[in-house]
Write a protein that holds these residues in place. Structure first.
Motif, short mmCIF file in Angstrom:
data_model
loop_
_atom_site.label_atom_id
_atom_site.label_comp_id
_atom_site.label_asym_id
_atom_site.label_seq_id
_atom_site.Cartn_x
_atom_site.Cartn_y
_atom_site.Cartn_z
N ILE A 6 0.81 -1.09 -0.14
CA ILE A 6 -0.05 0.09 0.04
C ILE A 6 0.90 1.16 -0.12
CG2 ILE A 6 -1.74 1.24 1.24
CD1 ILE A 6 -2.76 -1.42 0.04
N ILE A 7 0.75 2.05 -0.82
CA ILE A 7 1.55 3.23 -1.09
C ILE A 7 0.86 4.45 -1.50
CG2 ILE A 7 3.47 4.08 -2.44
CD1 ILE A 7 4.01 1.34 -3.86
N PRO A 8 0.95 5.50 -0.54
CA PRO A 8 0.44 6.70 -0.60
C PRO A 8 1.15 7.40 -1.69
CG PRO A 8 0.90 6.41 1.78
CD PRO A 8 1.54 5.14 0.96
N CYS A 9 0.67 8.44 -2.57
CA CYS A 9 1.34 9.22 -3.16
C CYS A 9 1.07 10.55 -3.01
CB CYS A 9 0.73 9.14 -4.69
SG CYS A 9 1.29 9.94 -6.07
N LEU A 10 2.41 11.26 -2.85
CA LEU A 10 2.19 12.67 -2.72
C LEU A 10 2.51 13.54 -4.06
CD1 LEU A 10 2.92 11.00 0.00
CD2 LEU A 10 3.19 13.29 0.98
N ASP A 11 1.51 14.16 -4.70
CA ASP A 11 2.05 15.18 -5.76
C ASP A 11 2.28 16.59 -5.11
OD1 ASP A 11 1.05 13.14 -7.67
OD2 ASP A 11 -0.71 13.76 -7.54
N ILE A 12 3.49 16.84 -5.26
CA ILE A 12 4.11 18.16 -4.94
C ILE A 12 4.19 19.17 -5.74
CG2 ILE A 12 6.23 19.01 -3.53
CD1 ILE A 12 6.48 16.35 -2.45
N LYS A 13 3.59 20.48 -5.54
CA LYS A 13 3.80 21.52 -6.37
C LYS A 13 4.29 22.62 -5.31
CE LYS A 13 1.13 24.68 -9.17
NZ LYS A 13 -0.08 25.02 -9.74
N GLU A 14 5.51 23.08 -5.86
CA GLU A 14 6.14 24.36 -4.83
C GLU A 14 6.00 23.88 -3.58
OE1 GLU A 14 4.16 27.87 -6.47
OE2 GLU A 14 4.88 27.55 -8.19
N GLY A 15 6.71 22.43 -3.07
CA GLY A 15 6.82 22.46 -1.80
C GLY A 15 5.60 21.94 -1.02
N ASN A 40 3.86 6.91 7.50
CA ASN A 40 4.72 6.07 7.85
C ASN A 40 4.08 5.13 9.31
OD1 ASN A 40 7.62 4.86 8.10
ND2 ASN A 40 7.65 6.28 10.11
N GLU A 41 3.62 6.06 10.11
CA GLU A 41 3.24 5.62 11.33
C GLU A 41 1.76 4.65 11.04
OE1 GLU A 41 2.21 9.33 13.43
OE2 GLU A 41 4.51 9.82 13.72
N GLN A 42 1.24 4.90 10.05
CA GLN A 42 -0.10 4.17 9.73
C GLN A 42 0.21 2.93 9.29
OE1 GLN A 42 -2.62 6.68 7.37
NE2 GLN A 42 -3.08 7.89 8.92
N GLY A 43 1.58 2.76 8.81
CA GLY A 43 1.85 1.29 8.11
C GLY A 43 2.21 1.38 6.73
N ALA A 44 2.44 2.56 5.89
CA ALA A 44 2.71 2.62 4.71
C ALA A 44 3.73 1.69 4.27
CB ALA A 44 2.78 4.10 4.18
N ASP A 45 3.80 0.76 3.03
CA ASP A 45 4.80 0.16 2.86
C ASP A 45 6.05 0.94 2.18
OD1 ASP A 45 3.87 -2.62 3.49
OD2 ASP A 45 2.35 -1.85 2.20
N GLU A 46 5.72 1.90 1.33
CA GLU A 46 6.47 2.79 0.67
C GLU A 46 5.81 4.30 0.68
OE1 GLU A 46 7.99 1.24 -3.14
OE2 GLU A 46 8.18 -0.75 -2.35
N LEU A 47 6.72 5.13 -0.05
CA LEU A 47 5.86 6.73 -0.29
C LEU A 47 6.27 6.94 -1.69
CD1 LEU A 47 6.73 8.50 2.86
CD2 LEU A 47 4.33 7.95 2.21
N VAL A 48 5.50 7.51 -2.58
CA VAL A 48 6.06 8.09 -3.68
C VAL A 48 5.76 9.59 -3.83
CG1 VAL A 48 5.35 8.28 -6.25
CG2 VAL A 48 5.23 5.98 -5.14
N PHE A 49 6.66 10.35 -3.99
CA PHE A 49 6.67 11.96 -4.48
C PHE A 49 6.98 11.95 -5.98
CE2 PHE A 49 8.72 13.51 -0.22
CZ PHE A 49 7.55 13.17 0.51
N LEU A 50 5.73 12.79 -6.42
CA LEU A 50 5.82 13.36 -7.72
C LEU A 50 5.76 14.95 -7.85
CD1 LEU A 50 3.38 10.78 -9.33
CD2 LEU A 50 5.94 10.58 -9.24
N PRO A 76 10.87 2.96 1.92
CA PRO A 76 11.30 3.28 0.67
C PRO A 76 10.69 4.35 -0.01
CG PRO A 76 11.06 0.78 0.81
CD PRO A 76 10.50 1.57 2.14
N LEU A 77 11.51 5.30 -0.49
CA LEU A 77 10.76 6.41 -1.14
C LEU A 77 11.15 6.53 -2.75
CD1 LEU A 77 9.46 9.45 -0.95
CD2 LEU A 77 11.88 10.33 -0.02
N THR A 78 10.18 6.68 -3.33
CA THR A 78 10.26 6.87 -4.81
C THR A 78 9.85 8.23 -5.21
OG1 THR A 78 9.55 4.50 -5.33
CG2 THR A 78 9.55 6.20 -7.13
N VAL A 79 10.91 9.06 -6.04
CA VAL A 79 10.57 10.31 -6.53
C VAL A 79 10.73 10.47 -8.00
CG1 VAL A 79 11.57 12.63 -6.15
CG2 VAL A 79 11.75 11.08 -4.43
N GLY A 80 9.74 11.22 -8.31
CA GLY A 80 9.83 11.21 -9.94
C GLY A 80 9.34 12.74 -10.33
N GLY A 81 9.43 13.15 -11.47
CA GLY A 81 9.18 14.54 -11.97
C GLY A 81 10.45 15.30 -12.53
#
Length: 272
Positions: A6-15, A40-50, A76-81
């Motif tokens: 289960i991976i939360p996705c965070l779309d990031i615009k100007e921080g 992280n505290e909720q138990g996410a397996d990874e995070l994705v930052f876009l 684990p943290l995945t970053v894209g963009g």
């Protein structure tokens, strides 16, 4: 059997974290570092930052966000963009990312996939695919020789890969592109349905299943998650290896743990 992620996705615009529907109508959803700590505290397996404002002058912003997150979150943290070169890979990895996601640059310069995987390892290279259904009319028949056609409730369609944040179609068939990125050395596919994105109507299971069955790579289903049943469907019908979601977590409609409990009820292995 491998556990599903289960991976939360965070779309990031100007921080800041933002979320929209079908790639438009963005609204603020919070601070990326604080949200990362919560997931992280909720138990996410990874995070994705876009990074959705990934022009050159914005690059320092995402690097700062990655650094601050990596200091406090240890999944684990995945970053894209906007990542176009091996040097871009190196900068983001040094900031604390574990994987790099590429989309437009992968289509424009496929050799980047091969080069990055040889330098950093296949596990580090995630190819993101933004995909849209293209429904077929009789006038199109002559142009469909290289397309994989699927029958859906709304008619016959093929799946087209889009670039530049969903703004430009490529004419590339998603199934064939998935096979190619596997051959070139990608370690994972982040598969987003543009049609389903932000709708909360569920993942595009026809698309997800098709990509899953045509490549051996792990598939992250993305776009359309509205509840835990949608996640279950992505794993069972869609045959995905991981499920990505944003809105339902950002706006506190449920937690990562809630999703995992429902998945486990359906005899699907997850990590708590």
């Amino acid at each position: 059997m491998l556990t599903k992620r289960i991976i939360p996705c965070l779309d990031i615009k100007e921080g800041r974290v933002v979320k929209g529907t079908n790639f438009v109508e963005l609204r603020d959803a919070g601070d990326p570092v604080e949200l990362s700590k919560i997931y992280n505290e909720q138990g996410a397996d990874e995070l994705v930052f876009l990074d959705i404002t990934a022009s050159f002058e914005k690059r320092d912003i995402i690097i700062d966000v990655v650094k601050r997150t990596a200091e406090q979150v240890f999944i684990p943290l995945t970053v894209g963009g906007g990542i176009k070169t091996v040097d871009d890979f190196r900068k983001i990895l040094r900031a604390g990312a574990d994987k790099i996601s590429i989309n437009t640059s992968a289509v424009k310069t496929p050799e980047l996939i091969k080069e990055a995987s040889e330098i950093f390892g296949t596990q580090c290279v995630v190819v993101a695919m933004d995909v849209k259904r293209k429904y077929i009319t009789d006038s199109q028949d002559a142009n469909l020789k290289d397309k994989n056609i699927f029958e859906t409730k709304l008619g016959s369609c093929w799946f087209e890969v889009y670039i530049y944040g969903g703004r430009e179609g490529t004419g590339i068939d998603a199934i064939e592109w998935a096979k190619k990125v596997e051959y070139l050395g990608a370690g994972e596919i982040l598969l987003t349905s543009m049609d389903a994105d932000g709708t909360k109507d569920g993942y595009d299971l026809v698309l997800t299943k098709a990509i899953s069955e045509n490549t051996k790579l792990p598939i992250i289903a993305s776009g359309g998650c509205g509840n835990a049943n949608h996640v279950v469907d992505a794993f069972t019908e869609g045959k995905a290896d991981a499920a990505l979601m944003a809105s339902i977590l950002h706006y506190r409609e449920c937690t990562v743990n809630d999703l995992k409990k429902e998945v486990e009820k359906n005899n699907i292995p997850v990590r708590f």
